[in-house]
Scaffold this motif. Structure first.
Motif, PDB file in Angstrom:
ATOM      1  N   SER A 169      -7.918  -7.798   8.675  1.00 18.98           N
ATOM      2  CA  SER A 169      -8.118  -8.789   7.867  1.00 18.98           C
ATOM      3  C   SER A 169      -8.345  -8.723   6.456  1.00 18.98           C
ATOM      4  N   GLN A 170      -9.515  -7.643   6.324  1.00 21.45           N
ATOM      5  CA  GLN A 170      -9.966  -7.257   4.972  1.00 21.45           C
ATOM      6  C   GLN A 170      -8.738  -6.481   4.160  1.00 21.45           C
ATOM      7  N   LEU A 171      -8.030  -5.772   4.980  1.00 16.99           N
ATOM      8  CA  LEU A 171      -7.053  -4.954   4.143  1.00 16.99           C
ATOM      9  C   LEU A 171      -5.728  -5.728   4.092  1.00 16.99           C
ATOM     10  N   GLY A 172      -5.470  -6.271   4.984  1.00 22.16           N
ATOM     11  CA  GLY A 172      -4.326  -7.257   4.905  1.00 22.16           C
ATOM     12  C   GLY A 172      -3.123  -6.486   5.772  1.00 22.16           C
ATOM     13  N   VAL A 173      -3.447  -5.557   6.400  1.00 25.76           N
ATOM     14  CA  VAL A 173      -2.358  -4.573   7.213  1.00 25.76           C
ATOM     15  C   VAL A 173      -2.628  -4.456   8.507  1.00 25.76           C
ATOM     16  N   THR A 174      -1.678  -4.253   9.277  1.00 29.76           N
ATOM     17  CA  THR A 174      -1.768  -3.921  10.818  1.00 29.76           C
ATOM     18  C   THR A 174      -1.965  -2.408  10.943  1.00 29.76           C
ATOM     19  N   LEU A 175      -3.224  -2.286  11.604  1.00 24.40           N
ATOM     20  CA  LEU A 175      -3.402  -0.686  11.654  1.00 24.40           C
ATOM     21  C   LEU A 175      -2.960   0.092  12.986  1.00 24.40           C
ATOM     22  N   PHE A 176      -2.937  -0.765  14.108  1.00 23.67           N
ATOM     23  CA  PHE A 176      -2.251  -0.132  15.326  1.00 23.67           C
ATOM     24  C   PHE A 176      -1.235  -1.151  15.856  1.00 23.67           C
ATOM     25  N   TYR A 177      -0.218  -0.279  16.468  1.00 20.06           N
ATOM     26  CA  TYR A 177       0.781  -1.231  17.173  1.00 20.06           C
ATOM     27  C   TYR A 177       0.337  -0.857  18.725  1.00 20.06           C
ATOM     28  N   ARG A 178       0.409  -1.577  19.678  1.00 21.12           N
ATOM     29  CA  ARG A 178       0.100  -1.515  21.101  1.00 21.12           C
ATOM     30  C   ARG A 178       1.124  -2.116  21.919  1.00 21.12           C
ATOM     31  N   ASP A 179       1.249  -1.367  23.200  1.00 18.49           N
ATOM     32  CA  ASP A 179       1.998  -1.793  24.277  1.00 18.49           C
ATOM     33  C   ASP A 179       1.141  -1.477  25.364  1.00 18.49           C
ATOM     34  N   THR A 180       1.593  -1.599  26.548  1.00 16.29           N
ATOM     35  CA  THR A 180       0.799  -1.731  27.917  1.00 16.29           C
ATOM     36  C   THR A 180       0.269  -0.268  28.159  1.00 16.29           C
ATOM     37  N   LYS A 181       0.734   0.499  27.550  1.00 15.77           N
ATOM     38  CA  LYS A 181       0.456   2.114  27.849  1.00 15.77           C
ATOM     39  C   LYS A 181      -0.243   2.867  26.874  1.00 15.77           C
ATOM     40  N   SER A 182      -0.042   2.131  25.611  1.00 11.64           N
ATOM     41  CA  SER A 182      -0.641   3.323  24.702  1.00 11.64           C
ATOM     42  C   SER A 182      -0.976   2.433  23.226  1.00 11.64           C
ATOM     43  N   VAL A 183      -1.774   2.964  22.370  1.00  8.74           N
ATOM     44  CA  VAL A 183      -2.270   2.595  21.081  1.00  8.74           C
ATOM     45  C   VAL A 183      -2.047   3.519  20.215  1.00  8.74           C
ATOM     46  N   GLU A 184      -1.116   3.154  19.091  1.00  2.83           N
ATOM     47  CA  GLU A 184      -0.847   4.230  18.117  1.00  2.83           C
ATOM     48  C   GLU A 184      -1.000   3.735  16.793  1.00  2.83           C
ATOM     49  N   LEU A 185      -1.236   4.412  15.704  1.00  4.85           N
ATOM     50  CA  LEU A 185      -1.513   4.120  14.573  1.00  4.85           C
ATOM     51  C   LEU A 185      -0.193   3.673  13.816  1.00  4.85           C
ATOM     52  N   THR A 186      -0.075   2.542  12.945  1.00  6.42           N
ATOM     53  CA  THR A 186       1.019   2.270  11.998  1.00  6.42           C
ATOM     54  C   THR A 186       1.076   3.079  10.895  1.00  6.42           C
ATOM     55  N   ASP A 187       1.965   3.057  10.065  1.00  6.84           N
ATOM     56  CA  ASP A 187       1.956   3.874   8.692  1.00  6.84           C
ATOM     57  C   ASP A 187       0.923   3.515   7.967  1.00  6.84           C
ATOM     58  N   ALA A 188       0.529   2.367   7.907  1.00  4.48           N
ATOM     59  CA  ALA A 188      -0.496   1.920   7.196  1.00  4.48           C
ATOM     60  C   ALA A 188      -1.792   2.286   7.441  1.00  4.48           C
ATOM     61  N   GLY A 189      -1.863   2.499   8.960  1.00  5.07           N
ATOM     62  CA  GLY A 189      -3.105   3.115   9.815  1.00  5.07           C
ATOM     63  C   GLY A 189      -3.456   4.497   9.472  1.00  5.07           C
ATOM     64  N   GLU A 190      -2.299   5.095   9.424  1.00  5.35           N
ATOM     65  CA  GLU A 190      -2.391   6.715   9.128  1.00  5.35           C
ATOM     66  C   GLU A 190      -3.028   6.868   7.807  1.00  5.35           C
ATOM     67  N   ILE A 191      -2.638   5.969   6.620  1.00  9.48           N
ATOM     68  CA  ILE A 191      -3.038   6.282   5.283  1.00  9.48           C
ATOM     69  C   ILE A 191      -4.698   5.799   5.400  1.00  9.48           C
ATOM     70  N   ILE A 192      -4.907   4.587   6.064  1.00 14.40           N
ATOM     71  CA  ILE A 192      -6.304   4.161   5.901  1.00 14.40           C
ATOM     72  C   ILE A 192      -7.030   5.154   6.859  1.00 14.40           C
ATOM     73  N   LEU A 193      -6.809   5.895   7.978  1.00 14.53           N
ATOM     74  CA  LEU A 193      -7.464   6.960   8.510  1.00 14.53           C
ATOM     75  C   LEU A 193      -7.993   7.893   7.550  1.00 14.53           C
TER      76      LEU A 193
END
Length: 295
Positions: free
Chosen positions: A41-65
């Motif tokens: 919410s603070q950054l205005g981006v989605t950091l992870f995309y999730r499904d039933t089996k995994s949690v992965e960084l989004t492109d924005a998440g990679e940069i912010i990491l």
């Protein structure tokens, strides 16, 4: 921005799991989820995309990491000069190690370190060497165990393990008639090989090519137990470090050393040059140098 929120984000990225991050940080999973939502919410981006089996960084998440690692490292650099961290009474170290090799000397060193620093927590991760190296590059591990190139300028390292490979075979294999091996004797054999995560994978294939043949590979794996079971079932041969060979049941398998020059497994403790390391990690490195007689 709360440093704790960034630490929650980094732990989820490290483990690719909200529940594991909560377990490591000793907080509830809903607390982890709230922290990530607040950061998004603070950054205005989605950091992870999730499904039933995994949690992965989004492109924005990679940069912010990458930025989060620098911010948290800077904060740790300040706080590590205070209180218990400065006096080396507590801390956490993240270490990655390969799955197949038997690293007795490393285990002994860790046991000695824990006795001297009982409040420093060492978290071990078992990965293939290439993933260990990538995790060091990404800042998700402090120290890793693998075989770096001698001329690599990115890392600092402590060589600590040298172990010759031996040929492991079924007792009924024709090769048991020989006391020592060379690659030419293996030309008709089926190979049960380390997968391409391992430096030894390429080393063995290149040695076979140098001997004039392409090895017949029936299995590539990172699972030592599977390799040994395949040998016990007389499905092929494996090349394993001698320390592992010494632990095998001689009724079930036979082992033979190589002629000189022998193929060697060589391993080092490796960390990224110039990257911030906590006092705990730096003390661990100093302890390892002393343990292995490195100046």
């Amino acid at each position: 921005m709360d440093i704790k929120i960034l630490e929650c984000f980094m732990e989820v990225a490290r483990h690719k799991s909200f529940s594991k991050a909560a377990e490591i940080m000793y907080i509830s999973q809903p607390s982890i989820s709230r922290a990530i939502k607040e950061l998004e919410s603070q950054l205005g981006v989605t950091l992870f995309y999730r499904d039933t089996k995994s949690v992965e960084l989004t492109d924005a998440g990679e940069i912010i990491l990458q930025q989060a690692q620098q911010i948290v490292s800077s904060f740790q650099n300040i706080t590590s000069q205070l209180g218990e961290l400065k006096s080396m009474q507590s801390g956490k170290i993240y270490v990655g190690l390969p799955q197949i090799t038997a690293i007795t000397t490393f285990s002994n060193m860790i046991n000695s370190f824990r006795k001297e620093y009982p409040n420093i927590y060492i978290q071990l991760y078992e990965f293939g060497p290439k993933k260990v190296e990538a995790s060091i590059q990404d800042g998700l591990l402090d120290i890793g165990i693998f075989t770096p190139a001698e001329d690599n300028k990115i890392y600092e390292k402590i060589w600590f393990e040298e172990d010759p490979l031996e040929v492991v075979m079924h007792p009924a294999n024709r090769l048991t008639q020989y006391e020592v091996m060379d690659y030419r004797k293996l030309i008709d054999e089926h190979f049960i090989l380390y997968n391409n995560e391992y430096h030894l994978h390429d080393m063995i294939i290149n040695a076979c090519n140098h001997a004039g043949f392409q090895p017949k590979i029936i299995l590539e794996t990172s699972q030592r137990e599977w390799m040994i079971q395949m040998v016990m079932d007389n499905l092929g041969i494996a090349l394993l470090p001698s320390k592992i060979c010494r632990s095998l049941d001689t009724k079930m398998v036979a082992c033979r050393p190589f002629l000189d020059p022998k193929p060697w497994l060589r391993l080092a403790l490796v960390w990224k040059k110039g990257r911030y390391l906590s006092f705990a990690a730096r003390e661990f490195i100093l302890f390892a140098k002393k343990h292995y007689g490195v100046k």
